[in-house]
Design a protein around this motif. Structure first.
Motif, PDB file in Angstrom:
ATOM      1  N   GLU A   1     -55.957 -40.398   3.011  1.00  0.00           N
ATOM      2  CA  GLU A   1     -54.512 -40.958   2.411  1.00  0.00           C
ATOM      3  C   GLU A   1     -53.875 -40.043   1.355  1.00  0.00           C
ATOM      4  O   GLU A   1     -52.756 -39.859   1.280  1.00  0.00           O
ATOM      5  N   GLY A   2     -54.782 -39.794   0.347  1.00  0.00           N
ATOM      6  CA  GLY A   2     -54.461 -38.896  -0.836  1.00  0.00           C
ATOM      7  C   GLY A   2     -53.578 -37.505  -0.381  1.00  0.00           C
ATOM      8  O   GLY A   2     -52.685 -37.281  -0.907  1.00  0.00           O
ATOM      9  N   LEU A   3     -54.494 -37.090   0.596  1.00  0.00           N
ATOM     10  CA  LEU A   3     -53.768 -35.637   1.035  1.00  0.00           C
ATOM     11  C   LEU A   3     -52.407 -36.046   1.932  1.00  0.00           C
ATOM     12  O   LEU A   3     -51.449 -35.230   1.706  1.00  0.00           O
ATOM     13  N   ALA A   4     -52.295 -37.270   2.641  1.00  0.00           N
ATOM     14  CA  ALA A   4     -51.091 -37.554   3.415  1.00  0.00           C
ATOM     15  C   ALA A   4     -49.887 -37.794   2.266  1.00  0.00           C
ATOM     16  O   ALA A   4     -48.844 -37.256   2.246  1.00  0.00           O
ATOM     17  N   LYS A   5     -50.304 -38.470   1.230  1.00  0.00           N
ATOM     18  CA  LYS A   5     -49.465 -38.758   0.100  1.00  0.00           C
ATOM     19  C   LYS A   5     -48.760 -37.189  -0.483  1.00  0.00           C
ATOM     20  O   LYS A   5     -47.624 -37.136  -0.874  1.00  0.00           O
ATOM     21  N   ILE A   6     -49.890 -36.519  -0.563  1.00  0.00           N
ATOM     22  CA  ILE A   6     -49.295 -34.998  -1.337  1.00  0.00           C
ATOM     23  C   ILE A   6     -48.427 -34.308  -0.217  1.00  0.00           C
ATOM     24  O   ILE A   6     -47.580 -33.755  -0.583  1.00  0.00           O
ATOM     25  N   VAL A   7     -48.558 -34.560   1.322  1.00  0.00           N
ATOM     26  CA  VAL A   7     -47.565 -33.817   2.021  1.00  0.00           C
ATOM     27  C   VAL A   7     -46.338 -34.464   1.807  1.00  0.00           C
ATOM     28  O   VAL A   7     -45.363 -33.687   1.829  1.00  0.00           O
ATOM     29  N   LEU A   8     -46.331 -35.867   1.327  1.00  0.00           N
ATOM     30  CA  LEU A   8     -45.041 -36.337   1.129  1.00  0.00           C
ATOM     31  C   LEU A   8     -44.298 -35.935  -0.013  1.00  0.00           C
ATOM     32  O   LEU A   8     -43.245 -35.480  -0.148  1.00  0.00           O
ATOM     33  N   LEU A   9     -45.348 -35.505  -0.982  1.00  0.00           N
ATOM     34  CA  LEU A   9     -44.797 -35.035  -2.488  1.00  0.00           C
ATOM     35  C   LEU A   9     -44.230 -33.621  -2.265  1.00  0.00           C
ATOM     36  O   LEU A   9     -43.258 -33.334  -2.788  1.00  0.00           O
TER      37      LEU A   9
END
Lengths: 255, 221
Positions: free
Chosen positions: B98-106
């Protein structure tokens, strides 16, 4: 932790009931001031082993014993052993409370008389009070000492049986399924009592109830077909036993 | 009694395997979303993490019930304790996906500092470790579990490479600081995922041998 002191040393013990080889080369060092539990399926020899320690098996015809049990540097099987004294030093509590059909007082005095522990009345009363206090009965029974012991609840009767052992100032207490006729609450209270008593005595308990062994003992021995398969700290036996047989028994694969 | 217990343990094992697959999918999807800059996929991964959390609670609840009702001992007890720990690690791994996915958004649609080279390799290795650990769990294979931990070193090395590369970029091109930081975070998530696999391996060793200890080749920073 202080070094573990051995209270009873069982060395290469073999016992035969006639042709039946009931105990096979059992070696066990029972640690002092600890509760040692013996577990195993019916007929594995755990009660037989327990009864060897105060020579209760002598009462059975055709019993032959080889090997040694050393208590206080003396082999209890040697001819010099005074069996009456041995049974005073090594007291025993049985499956069903076996109180005498007499007053609570007489139940407690009985052992003192048998062992000719003649004392003044006040000394005897002190001992009675102390032993009843030790088993948590004094406050309940102090005004009922002349009541018949059979009127007590089963748990209280079993406590009285333990008090009857304690009054003789033993060093070792053997308990053969002491909770099997008690309900779970009474069982829990007896287990609590064992934990208190081990401060002053060495206790060995035979139990069919594995959870009881896990809860109430410090060391556990697993027996199977007359052999002591494994002996060790209770927490080790119940979390990671070394022997497959022990594992299979305590996880319910057989027995 | 015994058969019923075994049946319930087998059910638990199947749930752990299923949860391992869900987590692996989450990791694979999050790294793919990172490479493809797929914001919609990233949002889906973030939403789906709830499913992983739920799986963990359900398994844990089953474990508690088994302990309360069956009073397991020895290897039965160790298995339940191992499962409770393994699902905690799996759930944390899901959080890192999920953290990786949030980085995608960032990162959004911004150009990465440089094309992702090490990060997909890290993800592949972490997923390989995860698959092997679940396999070792099913087979109660302590040796395999110990061997898996060696792979963690490789993931750590790649993490170091990403870190140094990004620091260099920050120094030489200060305008990349934010994006480079995100990429360090991405690698860090994968490095943590691999660390959680080593925790799982420790639990497998405990389950198989009864010995509770830290395995070698585990990064401690």
């Amino acid at each position: 932790m202080a070094a573990l002191k051995t209270r009873i040393s069982i060395e290469n013990l073999n016992m035969f009931y006639g042709d039946f080889h009931a105990l096979k080369d059992v070696c066990l060092q029972v640690p002092q001031n600890n509760v040692t539990a013996l577990i195993g399926p019916s007929g594995c020899g755990k009660s037989t082993l327990l009864r060897c320690v105060n020579r209760m098996n002598d009462l059975i015809d055709g019993v032959r014993t080889e090997g040694r049990i050393i208590i206080d540097d003396q082999n209890i099987f040697s001819p010099e052993t005074d069996v009456v004294l041995l049974r005073k030093k090594v007291g025993m509590v049985f499956q069903r409370p076996n109180v005498f059909d007499q007053s609570i007082l007489n139940n407690l005095r009985f052992g003192l008389r048998i062992h000719r522990q003649m004392r003044s009345k006040s000394e005897t009363m002190e001992l009675i009070q102390k032993s009843l206090e030790d088993v948590g009965l004094w406050d309940i029974l102090k005004d009922k000492l002349h009541h018949n012991a059979r009127q007590l609840s089963l748990e209280q009767q079993q406590r009285l049986c333990i008090a009857r052992v304690l009054i003789l100032l033993p060093e070792v207490i053997l308990l053969d399924e002491p909770c099997s006729s008690l309900d779970p609450i009474a069982t829990m209270r007896i287990e609590e009592l064992l934990r208190v008593l081990r401060e002053r005595y060495t206790l060995v308990i035979v139990t069919h109830n594995m959870q009881q062994a896990a809860r109430a003992s410090d060391y556990t021995g697993f027996m199977y077909m007359g052999q002591l398969i494994e002996f060790g700290l209770t927490q080790g036996i119940f979390t990671a036993p070394c022997k497959e047989l022990t594992e299979n028994y305590i996880t319910g694969h057989f027995g | 009694m015994r058969e019923n217990f075994r049946k319930r343990i087998n059910e638990l094992e199947s749930r752990v395997i299923a949860m391992g697959k869900t987590v692996e999918t989450a990791i694979a999807s999050s790294v793919k979303a990172l490479k493809d800059r797929n914001l919609e996929e990233a949002e889906k991964i973030i939403r789906d993490d709830e499913m992983i959390n739920r799986q963990r609670w359900e398994i844990e609840e089953n474990c508690v019930n088994l302990i309360a009702m069956q009073q397991p001992v020895a290897s039965d007890l160790r298995e339940i304790i191992a499962i409770m720990n393994i699902v905690t690690d799996l759930e944390r791994m899901g959080d890192h996906a999920e953290g990786l996915a949030k980085i995608v958004l960032l990162l959004g649609k911004e150009t990465p500092v440089e094309a992702f080279t090490h990060i997909p390799v890290m993800a592949d290795k972490a997923m390989e470790m995860l698959r092997k650990s679940i396999d070792a769990f099913i087979r109660r294979d302590a040796k395999a579990a110990e061997a898996i931990c060696a792979l963690d070193d490789e993931v750590d090395e790649l993490n170091d490479k990403v870190y140094h590369k990004m620091i260099q970029s920050m120094i030489s091109q200060p305008q990349t600081v934010t994006r480079a930081t995100y990429q360090i975070w991405a690698a860090r998530n994968l490095e943590r995922i691999a660390d959680h696999v080593t925790n799982i391996c420790e639990r497998i060793v405990y389950l198989a041998t009864g010995s509770m200890h830290k395995l070698p080749n585990i990064s401690t920073y």
